[in-house]
Every structure is written in C-alpha cells, then in structure tokens.
Design an enzyme around this catalytic site. Structure first.
Site, PDB file in Angstrom:
ATOM      1  N   GLY A 152       7.717  -6.718  18.496  1.00 35.38           N
ATOM      2  CA  GLY A 152       8.302  -6.692  17.159  1.00 35.38           C
ATOM      3  C   GLY A 152       8.729  -5.286  16.798  1.00 35.38           C
ATOM      4  O   GLY A 152       8.264  -4.311  17.398  1.00 35.38           O
ATOM      5  N   HIS A 189       2.091  -7.729  10.912  1.00 33.57           N
ATOM      6  CA  HIS A 189       2.212  -6.325  11.333  1.00 33.57           C
ATOM      7  C   HIS A 189       3.562  -5.738  10.892  1.00 33.57           C
ATOM      8  O   HIS A 189       3.618  -4.645  10.328  1.00 33.57           O
ATOM      9  CB  HIS A 189       2.052  -6.263  12.858  1.00 33.57           C
ATOM     10  CG  HIS A 189       2.173  -4.901  13.447  1.00 33.57           C
ATOM     11  ND1 HIS A 189       1.104  -4.241  14.013  1.00 33.57           N
ATOM     12  CD2 HIS A 189       3.236  -4.068  13.574  1.00 33.57           C
ATOM     13  CE1 HIS A 189       1.521  -3.054  14.450  1.00 33.57           C
ATOM     14  NE2 HIS A 189       2.810  -2.932  14.203  1.00 33.57           N
ATOM     15  N   GLU A 190       4.650  -6.481  11.137  1.00 33.66           N
ATOM     16  CA  GLU A 190       5.993  -5.965  10.813  1.00 33.66           C
ATOM     17  C   GLU A 190       6.209  -5.892   9.309  1.00 33.66           C
ATOM     18  O   GLU A 190       6.803  -4.938   8.803  1.00 33.66           O
ATOM     19  CB  GLU A 190       7.085  -6.827  11.457  1.00 33.66           C
ATOM     20  CG  GLU A 190       7.044  -6.932  12.967  1.00 33.66           C
ATOM     21  CD  GLU A 190       6.878  -5.616  13.683  1.00 33.66           C
ATOM     22  OE1 GLU A 190       7.325  -4.569  13.160  1.00 33.66           O
ATOM     23  OE2 GLU A 190       6.270  -5.598  14.762  1.00 33.66           O
ATOM     24  N   CYS A 207       1.024  -0.659  18.338  1.00 37.94           N
ATOM     25  CA  CYS A 207       2.258  -0.392  17.594  1.00 37.94           C
ATOM     26  C   CYS A 207       3.119   0.576  18.400  1.00 37.94           C
ATOM     27  O   CYS A 207       2.596   1.571  18.913  1.00 37.94           O
ATOM     28  CB  CYS A 207       1.915   0.203  16.229  1.00 37.94           C
ATOM     29  SG  CYS A 207       3.361   0.576  15.225  1.00 37.94           S
ATOM     30  N   LEU A 208       4.412   0.290  18.495  1.00 33.68           N
ATOM     31  CA  LEU A 208       5.327   1.177  19.226  1.00 33.68           C
ATOM     32  C   LEU A 208       5.364   2.569  18.596  1.00 33.68           C
ATOM     33  O   LEU A 208       5.695   3.543  19.274  1.00 33.68           O
ATOM     34  CB  LEU A 208       6.743   0.587  19.241  1.00 33.68           C
ATOM     35  CG  LEU A 208       6.925  -0.696  20.063  1.00 33.68           C
ATOM     36  CD1 LEU A 208       8.287  -1.305  19.794  1.00 33.68           C
ATOM     37  CD2 LEU A 208       6.732  -0.438  21.547  1.00 33.68           C
ATOM     38  N   HIS A 256       4.758  -2.863   7.855  1.00 30.47           N
ATOM     39  CA  HIS A 256       5.604  -1.677   8.053  1.00 30.47           C
ATOM     40  C   HIS A 256       6.555  -1.478   6.878  1.00 30.47           C
ATOM     41  O   HIS A 256       6.860  -0.348   6.499  1.00 30.47           O
ATOM     42  CB  HIS A 256       6.445  -1.816   9.331  1.00 30.47           C
ATOM     43  CG  HIS A 256       5.777  -1.319  10.583  1.00 30.47           C
ATOM     44  ND1 HIS A 256       5.390  -0.014  10.752  1.00 30.47           N
ATOM     45  CD2 HIS A 256       5.465  -1.951  11.744  1.00 30.47           C
ATOM     46  CE1 HIS A 256       4.856   0.141  11.958  1.00 30.47           C
ATOM     47  NE2 HIS A 256       4.891  -1.020  12.581  1.00 30.47           N
ATOM     48  N   GLN A 286      10.753   1.869  11.560  1.00 31.94           N
ATOM     49  CA  GLN A 286      10.397   2.456  12.859  1.00 31.94           C
ATOM     50  C   GLN A 286      11.603   3.107  13.539  1.00 31.94           C
ATOM     51  O   GLN A 286      11.438   3.875  14.479  1.00 31.94           O
ATOM     52  CB  GLN A 286       9.796   1.393  13.793  1.00 31.94           C
ATOM     53  CG  GLN A 286       8.426   0.894  13.335  1.00 31.94           C
ATOM     54  CD  GLN A 286       7.860  -0.108  14.311  1.00 31.94           C
ATOM     55  OE1 GLN A 286       8.192  -1.290  14.250  1.00 31.94           O
ATOM     56  NE2 GLN A 286       7.025   0.351  15.225  1.00 31.94           N
TER      57      GLN A 286
HETATM   58 NI    NI Z   1       4.187  -1.400  14.515  1.00 30.43          NI
END
Ligand code: NI
Length: 171
Positions: free
Chosen positions: A46, A137-138, A95-96, A141, A51
């Site tokens: 995701g 999670h997204e 998380c990226l 953000h 991000q």
């Molecule tokens: Ni993330």
C-alpha cells in the site's frame, strides 16, 4: 508515468493532515499512475500520497485476496473513509517510510471503506485480513499517524533478523 521518491520518517510531511481531492482530472490521474508505479517498484502492499510528498487524501492498496489464477489488483481510493469494521487481528506491520522496522499492531479483521475513484464516482469496498490492515494503515497516513503510534510493541533486532527470511509486507 514517473517514479516518485518515497519520503521516510523524520520528514514532517508524514505527520501532517491531508486535504481531500476535489478535482478529478489529469493531475489526480498522473498522481495515481505515478503512485502505482512507485508502489510496484518498492514491492509494497500500500502507499499513501503523503509518502510521496503530496498532502492529499489519496491511497493505493494492493488486493491480494483472490483466486490463485487471478492477478493482484491495485485499489485506488480517493477521499476514503472507514464506514464499518468487524473483528480484530494482531500481527506484524511495516511501512515503506520506516525502512528496516516492524511492529506488532492490532487492527480490525474486516474493514469497509467508502471512497471515490479517479473519476469522482463513490464506491464501497470491503477488505479482509491484510487488505483490512492496509486500509487502516494507509488511512492513518492521511491523518499524519504512523503505525508505531498504534503498535503493541516494535520487534527487536533478533526478531527482525528471523523475519528477514520471511516476506515482510510494507505499506
Ligand atoms: Ni506506511
């Protein structure tokens, strides 16, 4: 299409509240297409617009729940809201934007979102398991919340090493 840079923890853009998208035109489509390419390249599950440095309510989630002979699909959610949840799941989350870390996070098992597509049409979608976790999670953000704030605890070095053999899902 172009790859965008994924910003990492410490960048203030990750702690900001994102604004809704109201113009469903070429700029949004370019953002979505770039995010799609960036997500695939990063091998994540995701990605949220902040991000890639864009403070707008736009996320992508890869739907991995499907028959074995079907490909993954990438869900595009513009201005998403969680409208229903069911059950709980406790598991690892990454998380990226926080490379090399992983935490144990409890999330709902089933999550229904209401969102708009790239043309502004409203739709609802129910995700289960990893997809439900990813929705939470997204969407966090978009409000400047990162998963360590939700984590029961973070994994230590030994646990991370043991996990490396495993495939981690980052979002
Ligand atoms: Ni993330």
């Amino acid at each position: 299409m172009a790859l965008r840079n994924i910003v990492t923890v410490g960048d203030p853009v990750l702690t900001k509240h994102c604004r809704p998208y109201t113009e469903f035109g070429p700029r949004l489509h370019e953002l979505l297409d770039d995010m799609r390419q960036t997500l695939i390249q990063a091998d994540g599950v995701g990605l949220a617009a902040p991000q890639v440095g864009v403070l707008r309510r736009v996320v992508l989630v890869i739907e991995t729940n499907h028959a074995e002979d079907e490909p993954d699909t990438i869900l595009e959610l513009v201005n998403p809201e969680i409208i229903a949840t069911e059950g709980t799941q406790t598991g690892t989350e990454g998380c990226l934007s926080i490379p090399g870390e992983c935490g144990i996070v409890t999330r709902p098992m089933v999550v229904t979102v209401r969102a708009q597509d790239r043309n502004g049409n409203f739709f609802e979608y129910t995700g289960e398991g990893l997809t439900a976790r990813c929705f939470c999670h997204e969407l966090d953000h978009l409000d400047g919340v990162l998963y360590p704030d939700r984590a029961d605890r973070m994994l230590d070095e030994d646990e991370l090493e043991a996990m490396e053999a495993d495939e981690g899902d980052e979002a």
